[in-house]
Motif scaffolding. Sequence first.
Motif, PDB file in Angstrom:
ATOM      1  N   GLY A  43       0.812  -1.207   0.000  1.00  0.00           N
ATOM      2  CA  GLY A  43       0.000   0.000   0.000  1.00  0.00           C
ATOM      3  C   GLY A  43       0.849   1.263   0.000  1.00  0.00           C
ATOM      4  O   GLY A  43       0.534   2.244  -0.691  1.00  0.00           O
ATOM      5  N   ARG A  44       1.929   1.252   0.768  1.00  0.00           N
ATOM      6  CA  ARG A  44       2.815   2.423   0.822  1.00  0.00           C
ATOM      7  C   ARG A  44       3.530   2.637  -0.512  1.00  0.00           C
ATOM      8  O   ARG A  44       3.750   3.774  -0.938  1.00  0.00           O
ATOM      9  N   GLU A  45       3.891   1.552  -1.169  1.00  0.00           N
ATOM     10  CA  GLU A  45       4.505   1.672  -2.494  1.00  0.00           C
ATOM     11  C   GLU A  45       3.503   2.267  -3.490  1.00  0.00           C
ATOM     12  O   GLU A  45       3.857   3.133  -4.304  1.00  0.00           O
ATOM     13  N   GLY A  46       2.271   1.797  -3.430  1.00  0.00           N
ATOM     14  CA  GLY A  46       1.238   2.347  -4.295  1.00  0.00           C
ATOM     15  C   GLY A  46       0.987   3.815  -4.007  1.00  0.00           C
ATOM     16  O   GLY A  46       0.793   4.623  -4.930  1.00  0.00           O
ATOM     17  N   LEU A  47       1.012   4.182  -2.744  1.00  0.00           N
ATOM     18  CA  LEU A  47       0.794   5.576  -2.358  1.00  0.00           C
ATOM     19  C   LEU A  47       1.877   6.479  -2.956  1.00  0.00           C
ATOM     20  O   LEU A  47       1.577   7.564  -3.479  1.00  0.00           O
ATOM     21  N   ARG A  48       3.117   6.057  -2.900  1.00  0.00           N
ATOM     22  CA  ARG A  48       4.198   6.861  -3.465  1.00  0.00           C
ATOM     23  C   ARG A  48       4.026   7.018  -4.979  1.00  0.00           C
ATOM     24  O   ARG A  48       4.296   8.098  -5.533  1.00  0.00           O
ATOM     25  N   HIS A  49       3.576   5.985  -5.637  1.00  0.00           N
ATOM     26  CA  HIS A  49       3.318   6.065  -7.080  1.00  0.00           C
ATOM     27  C   HIS A  49       2.256   7.126  -7.370  1.00  0.00           C
ATOM     28  O   HIS A  49       2.426   7.967  -8.267  1.00  0.00           O
ATOM     29  N   HIS A  50       1.186   7.118  -6.605  1.00  0.00           N
ATOM     30  CA  HIS A  50       0.103   8.081  -6.834  1.00  0.00           C
ATOM     31  C   HIS A  50       0.515   9.501  -6.449  1.00  0.00           C
ATOM     32  O   HIS A  50       0.143  10.466  -7.131  1.00  0.00           O
ATOM     33  N   LEU A  51       1.276   9.646  -5.382  1.00  0.00           N
ATOM     34  CA  LEU A  51       1.753  10.970  -4.997  1.00  0.00           C
ATOM     35  C   LEU A  51       2.684  11.561  -6.047  1.00  0.00           C
ATOM     36  O   LEU A  51       2.655  12.766  -6.315  1.00  0.00           O
ATOM     37  N   ALA A  52       3.500  10.715  -6.650  1.00  0.00           N
ATOM     38  CA  ALA A  52       4.372  11.191  -7.723  1.00  0.00           C
ATOM     39  C   ALA A  52       3.545  11.697  -8.902  1.00  0.00           C
ATOM     40  O   ALA A  52       3.876  12.720  -9.523  1.00  0.00           O
ATOM     41  N   TYR A  53       2.452  11.005  -9.199  1.00  0.00           N
ATOM     42  CA  TYR A  53       1.568  11.434 -10.289  1.00  0.00           C
ATOM     43  C   TYR A  53       0.913  12.771  -9.945  1.00  0.00           C
ATOM     44  O   TYR A  53       0.896  13.708 -10.765  1.00  0.00           O
ATOM     45  N   VAL A  54       0.376  12.891  -8.738  1.00  0.00           N
ATOM     46  CA  VAL A  54      -0.253  14.131  -8.296  1.00  0.00           C
ATOM     47  C   VAL A  54       0.759  15.272  -8.301  1.00  0.00           C
ATOM     48  O   VAL A  54       0.475  16.386  -8.766  1.00  0.00           O
ATOM     49  N   ASP A  55       1.947  15.014  -7.784  1.00  0.00           N
ATOM     50  CA  ASP A  55       2.982  16.038  -7.726  1.00  0.00           C
ATOM     51  C   ASP A  55       3.334  16.527  -9.128  1.00  0.00           C
ATOM     52  O   ASP A  55       3.514  17.729  -9.348  1.00  0.00           O
ATOM     53  N   GLY A  56       3.405  15.617 -10.080  1.00  0.00           N
ATOM     54  CA  GLY A  56       3.702  15.999 -11.454  1.00  0.00           C
ATOM     55  C   GLY A  56       2.625  16.880 -12.056  1.00  0.00           C
ATOM     56  O   GLY A  56       2.919  17.883 -12.733  1.00  0.00           O
ATOM     57  N   LEU A  57       1.354  16.549 -11.820  1.00  0.00           N
ATOM     58  CA  LEU A  57       0.254  17.381 -12.321  1.00  0.00           C
ATOM     59  C   LEU A  57       0.334  18.786 -11.741  1.00  0.00           C
ATOM     60  O   LEU A  57       0.159  19.784 -12.452  1.00  0.00           O
ATOM     61  N   LEU A  58       0.619  18.869 -10.450  1.00  0.00           N
ATOM     62  CA  LEU A  58       0.590  20.161  -9.764  1.00  0.00           C
ATOM     63  C   LEU A  58       1.810  21.020 -10.065  1.00  0.00           C
ATOM     64  O   LEU A  58       1.824  22.207  -9.734  1.00  0.00           O
ATOM     65  N   GLN A  59       2.802  20.458 -10.682  1.00  0.00           N
ATOM     66  CA  GLN A  59       3.948  21.264 -11.110  1.00  0.00           C
ATOM     67  C   GLN A  59       3.631  22.079 -12.358  1.00  0.00           C
ATOM     68  O   GLN A  59       4.343  23.032 -12.682  1.00  0.00           O
ATOM     69  N   THR A  60       2.554  21.738 -13.053  1.00  0.00           N
ATOM     70  CA  THR A  60       2.180  22.455 -14.279  1.00  0.00           C
ATOM     71  C   THR A  60       0.775  23.044 -14.210  1.00  0.00           C
ATOM     72  O   THR A  60       0.337  23.693 -15.159  1.00  0.00           O
ATOM     73  N   PHE A  98       7.196  15.045  -1.602  1.00  0.00           N
ATOM     74  CA  PHE A  98       6.367  15.505  -2.721  1.00  0.00           C
ATOM     75  C   PHE A  98       5.913  16.941  -2.440  1.00  0.00           C
ATOM     76  O   PHE A  98       4.763  17.190  -2.058  1.00  0.00           O
ATOM     77  N   PRO A  99       6.807  17.915  -2.610  1.00  0.00           N
ATOM     78  CA  PRO A  99       6.533  19.289  -2.181  1.00  0.00           C
ATOM     79  C   PRO A  99       5.352  19.960  -2.874  1.00  0.00           C
ATOM     80  O   PRO A  99       4.620  20.725  -2.236  1.00  0.00           O
ATOM     81  N   ALA A 100       5.154  19.698  -4.160  1.00  0.00           N
ATOM     82  CA  ALA A 100       4.012  20.322  -4.848  1.00  0.00           C
ATOM     83  C   ALA A 100       2.695  19.785  -4.296  1.00  0.00           C
ATOM     84  O   ALA A 100       1.740  20.545  -4.081  1.00  0.00           O
ATOM     85  N   ALA A 101       2.642  18.480  -4.048  1.00  0.00           N
ATOM     86  CA  ALA A 101       1.445  17.888  -3.459  1.00  0.00           C
ATOM     87  C   ALA A 101       1.213  18.413  -2.045  1.00  0.00           C
ATOM     88  O   ALA A 101       0.072  18.667  -1.635  1.00  0.00           O
TER      89      ALA A 101
END
Length: 228
Positions: free
Chosen positions: A139-156, A190-193
Amino acid sequence: MSVDRTLHHFPLDPASRQVRLALGEKRLVFAEVQVRYWEGAPDFLSLNPSGITPVLVEIRHERRTVICETRAILEHIEEQDPEPALLGRDAAERAEARRLLQWFDRKFDNEVNGFLLHEKMEKRLLRLGAPDLAALRRGREGLRHHLAYVDGLLQTRDWLAGRRMSLADFAAAAHLSVIDYFGDVPWQDFPAAKTWYMKLKSRPCFRPILADRWPGLAPAAHYDDLDF
């Protein structure tokens, strides 16, 4: 027009939190009934045979309407009380908001909540024993995957679906806030998130979420801290 609303919900249910955030953002007054959905109470099953929270009961002009399941409730709220608009002002942002709603309610729920919340919350509520460490790790591995996706969206983008806050932000925040209740979100990576979540956490509609507590399930120390 006066409308009587009652929301049947479980405080630590991400689906219920989405509806609470939308009602709060639109400043719609509602009464609350907390539901132990796992007990299958007949009164609640008479409202929603699936036994799943949330359920919104409305009385307009003496007519009672029962709306079940998160997406149906959110769409109903948006139709009946369109301002402030929470699905975006243009077609592209509305489509993106709907896509992200589906992302969090299906993909995130399956890959993160299905492990972390099942092990940390549902097992406690259902008395199913100690958490499985392998499931927590997955679950924690999955969470990091999703946070990386969210962080990427919020950078733009200013918000998840585009220029304006939308139901997509509430869906993501509802899911993440329950994970954060148990202290499992690695915000520092994940600073943007984190900045996005701090903005949402500071909104008036979020205050009841931060006040949630459930007997036997204490929140992390930073859970209600706006400057975490």
